[in-house]
Motif scaffolding. Sequence first.
Motif, PDB file in Angstrom:
ATOM      1  N   SER A 140     113.958 100.881  90.156  1.00 43.15           N
ATOM      2  CA  SER A 140     115.009 100.713  89.150  1.00 43.15           C
ATOM      3  C   SER A 140     115.937  99.563  89.513  1.00 43.15           C
ATOM      4  O   SER A 140     116.392  98.820  88.637  1.00 43.15           O
ATOM      5  N   LEU A 141     116.203  99.392  90.801  1.00 36.85           N
ATOM      6  CA  LEU A 141     117.048  98.284  91.247  1.00 36.85           C
ATOM      7  C   LEU A 141     116.384  96.946  90.951  1.00 36.85           C
ATOM      8  O   LEU A 141     117.031  95.994  90.493  1.00 36.85           O
ATOM      9  N   LEU A 142     115.093  96.865  91.192  1.00 39.48           N
ATOM     10  CA  LEU A 142     114.360  95.637  90.874  1.00 39.48           C
ATOM     11  C   LEU A 142     114.393  95.359  89.380  1.00 39.48           C
ATOM     12  O   LEU A 142     114.548  94.208  88.944  1.00 39.48           O
ATOM     13  N   LEU A 143     114.226  96.398  88.584  1.00 45.71           N
ATOM     14  CA  LEU A 143     114.270  96.239  87.136  1.00 45.71           C
ATOM     15  C   LEU A 143     115.641  95.745  86.681  1.00 45.71           C
ATOM     16  O   LEU A 143     115.738  94.900  85.779  1.00 45.71           O
ATOM     17  N   TYR A 144     116.686  96.254  87.296  1.00 37.79           N
ATOM     18  CA  TYR A 144     118.040  95.821  86.948  1.00 37.79           C
ATOM     19  C   TYR A 144     118.240  94.348  87.296  1.00 37.79           C
ATOM     20  O   TYR A 144     118.849  93.590  86.532  1.00 37.79           O
ATOM     21  N   LYS A 151     121.656 100.907  89.679  1.00 33.20           N
ATOM     22  CA  LYS A 151     123.105 100.738  89.814  1.00 33.20           C
ATOM     23  C   LYS A 151     123.665 101.699  90.858  1.00 33.20           C
ATOM     24  O   LYS A 151     124.608 101.361  91.585  1.00 33.20           O
ATOM     25  N   ASP A 152     123.083 102.896  90.949  1.00 33.49           N
ATOM     26  CA  ASP A 152     123.526 103.849  91.970  1.00 33.49           C
ATOM     27  C   ASP A 152     123.239 103.324  93.374  1.00 33.49           C
ATOM     28  O   ASP A 152     124.019 103.548  94.300  1.00 33.49           O
ATOM     29  N   VAL A 153     122.115 102.629  93.533  1.00 37.91           N
ATOM     30  CA  VAL A 153     121.790 102.047  94.837  1.00 37.91           C
ATOM     31  C   VAL A 153     122.822 100.993  95.218  1.00 37.91           C
ATOM     32  O   VAL A 153     123.288 100.944  96.363  1.00 37.91           O
ATOM     33  N   ILE A 210     127.729  99.550  98.389  1.00 38.38           N
ATOM     34  CA  ILE A 210     129.015  98.880  98.115  1.00 38.38           C
ATOM     35  C   ILE A 210     128.737  97.418  97.788  1.00 38.38           C
ATOM     36  O   ILE A 210     129.320  96.496  98.361  1.00 38.38           O
ATOM     37  N   TRP A 211     127.814  97.210  96.885  1.00 39.63           N
ATOM     38  CA  TRP A 211     127.355  95.878  96.463  1.00 39.63           C
ATOM     39  C   TRP A 211     127.759  95.691  95.004  1.00 39.63           C
ATOM     40  O   TRP A 211     127.895  96.660  94.256  1.00 39.63           O
TER      41      TRP A 211
END
Length: 938
Positions: free
Chosen positions: A269-273, A329-331, A336-337
């Motif tokens: 999901s982070l990669l997709l974002y 987004k949660d990752v 704290i990014w």
Amino acid sequence: MSGTNLSKLAAATLCLFLHHSNNNLSNNFSTVSSFVYPKTSTIPSSTRPPAANWIDEKPPLLFWNQILLSSPLSRSTPHQGNLQAARKPNQSNNFNRSSNGDQSSPSKRLPNPDKLTKEEKEQSLQYLASLIKRRLRQIKDAKQSTLENDVSNDLDSKQREKIESAEFVTEEEDVAYQLAKGRFIDLATTVKGEKILEDMFRTPVALAASESLTSAADDTQESKDVNNEMTGNNDDNSNNINNSDDNIDTIQTPTDPRLIKHAITSLQSLLLYAMQIGIKGPTEMQNKLVRHLFRPGDAPQEESGTWIPEWNGEAIRRFKFFRDTELGKDVLAALIWKRTAQGARDLMVELGVWGRHEDTALLRSGFPIRFLEEEERVSKEAENNTHDPDRILGLRKDLRNFKVYTIDGDSTLDIDDGISVEVLKSSDDKSNDTTDPDNSQRRYRYWIHIADVDRWAPRGSPLLKAAERRGTSLYLATSTLCMFPPNMSSGVMSLESYDDKHALSLGVELNTDGSIIPSSILVTPSMIQVDYRLSYDQVDEMLDEGVGYTEEWQIGAMLEAATKRRAHRVAHGSTEGMVPFPIPKGVVSAEYDEEKGDYDVSLKIETTHNSGANVTLEGEGDDPYASPVSSSQLIVTEMMIMAGEAIGKWHQAQTTQEITVSDGLAQLPNELKLPYRRQPAPDFKSREAESRHMDFLYAMNKRYPHAWYARRFFNSVQVSEDAGPHFGMGLECYVQWTSPIRRLTDLQVHAALKRYLRKKRINLLIQKGIPIPADIASMDVGCDITQLREYINTASEEKDNSITSSDKVKESLKFKTVDYIDYSSGLGMIFAARPIQSSSSSYWHLEYIRRLVDESIDEVMFESVVLGCVNQERCQYAIYVYALGLEHRYVSETGKLEEGKKLWLKVSSVNPKMGLLTFSLASKSGGIHAQPTSAPAA
């Protein structure tokens, strides 16, 4: 009441109101949203995808248009009102959105069987955050890198050798690694990036070993010194991570596999974002970017965090279509990014997963970036496929006696067309001909040989399925993504020299005016052998030196035919005649340099056509920046266009076998449908004023403004089963079929043509009383021939007249369609490929300009010409920059500008990542006519 109490009361009231009205807000959202996910039952039968055994009902040729209209991503659809009315009053839209335009979790999703508690989710996120921090630590310790370097090359060969030789937990025993393996395909543009993501999930033993090796990059530096240096980084994101109190040296892999799966899904999901960077416009516009990934009958989206059992092509398509980025987004929050797409992208670059020039448009498009293991396996099996229905039926002709030439670019590997000339009458022919007693004239048949891809990827084969996932080959500035695996596209399918190659060949004769003689057209599967693999430059050199008219006279003969063909098309209104001086276009290529760790960017300016003239730089008014259109390019272009027209004319002359009984004998129904490309002629009468202005520009020798202005008259190309004229090509009819290695629709035309020829041959065998060869399968002809074969065998054994009863045969024989050729298949990816290629070209064009600016201490100026006004109120004009081969928008700083006006402009700003480029007048002499120009008349 005090002010504080009033504030508390107001806040409480607002919260109560929002809680009470939440459902109403959600329900009412459906009235303004067009992003509707239709259930299968709501899709009209006319938009159903073609079934494998479609018999009575055939889908329309332009089925894709109906898919787009019924897609939930369509902004407005003819069925939308019915879908909205079908909802219950309190039924909310299937998709809700947050206020910032991101697609959030749908109101109804498939349940997650491995749903975690809040505490378990937090534990999983912290586990993933620790893995990410460790990777950043490894990079920092191995080599002091910055975001300006490609971190994938941070480790030198010695350090890599140490890491590879370290003792790790075996892959079979590593649960986390086994779960992560293969889960990041098509989430990075390189295999190296996918491997980094997989290796992040190695067990603590493996990670500790890896870290101990990388931390030894500088033996004189203590661990605490490294930590102090890392915390001194000025980057906010790095500070937040490196100042964390988490002990990343002793990461404990969760014992519950569900937590590991959730971590992997969160990283996906982070990669997709991160892929969403640069997306502009409202949500509806963003949705259109992925509507080609929609499939009728798709199941609803899974609940956020659901583990997909098998990460295959279908899973990747759905993943990128639904675009669930909440876990990503949660990752970022756990790290704290910065919680933006830009922040996610920067993290991927810093991790080394992506390069600085990662093509996010390609990633989010859903276009398959590399071939899956299963696809590579079936491609290797296809190399050994010996089944050749055309040889079995005696259709494949041996044309290896022809001298066949292939003409392509120097770097082309997937060669799909060759050309040759057959002499039908020569001066050596001593036959008696009263009209030509001295036999001084020659008649030629021009042959176009196209790679027989259907021979290796027949209908229904797994290899064809791999091609259908892509629909087309993708040509980017950095690489080419082929429709078929390289061992096929550049191997057995490609028309390489000196090997026996399967082809679909077309022979045609021409009249003296360049028109096709319809009765001369021959179409046949063939076996050829390419004699010469030539480049465009080599052919031009052969013609310039005279070799193309003597030893290799066939090349000269093809040039003469191509010149006649071009003149014939221009006489019938083709764009080469309407726009004799097209605007050249800059073609950018980027090649990766391992030593530099970056791409070398080059620019070449090409001209599409010049009405058949071989342009040199000696003529007055020629563009000194554009490469000339060569004779070799004219040959290839005209031969391929001629092939498209000839197939259309040949098709119209063919008969259709509609009945199943002919002269008392059973017959296969045989009908050939082809996708004709048609383009209506411009409507000059209703736009008389604009037409006069276009003629004025041409009369004033304002070439590029004339070419730019003429575009507004061109109509879009239509595809239909009915033949019709193609104005842009100046043809009566046109079918595209000459690139089956690169285009799925061309391959489908091949399959349809060959099936028609096979059925025709089978019917001929039946008439002669010859049994259908046992090796011919129903898929080879597209219909079930089991019953027909039984009837013929029975009649042959009994030696009676049992199948001559027309009524009995009609009642008994049913030719069930086993495979319908749907020309709309793969069109979604074909439509999506165009903006992907455009985005890649635009990015590297701007990167080329940015490097020029960075390397120059002075102003970077370019000569340009005003093409025309785009927006009068804003004084915005279309301009063409000669040295860049670039059309762009420019806001005039001096008011109104005349078409054809020459300007010297400087680069004010350029940002390839954001797609931004602005020009302003150069400082010298106000920027207008600052220097003499050798550019052509505008």
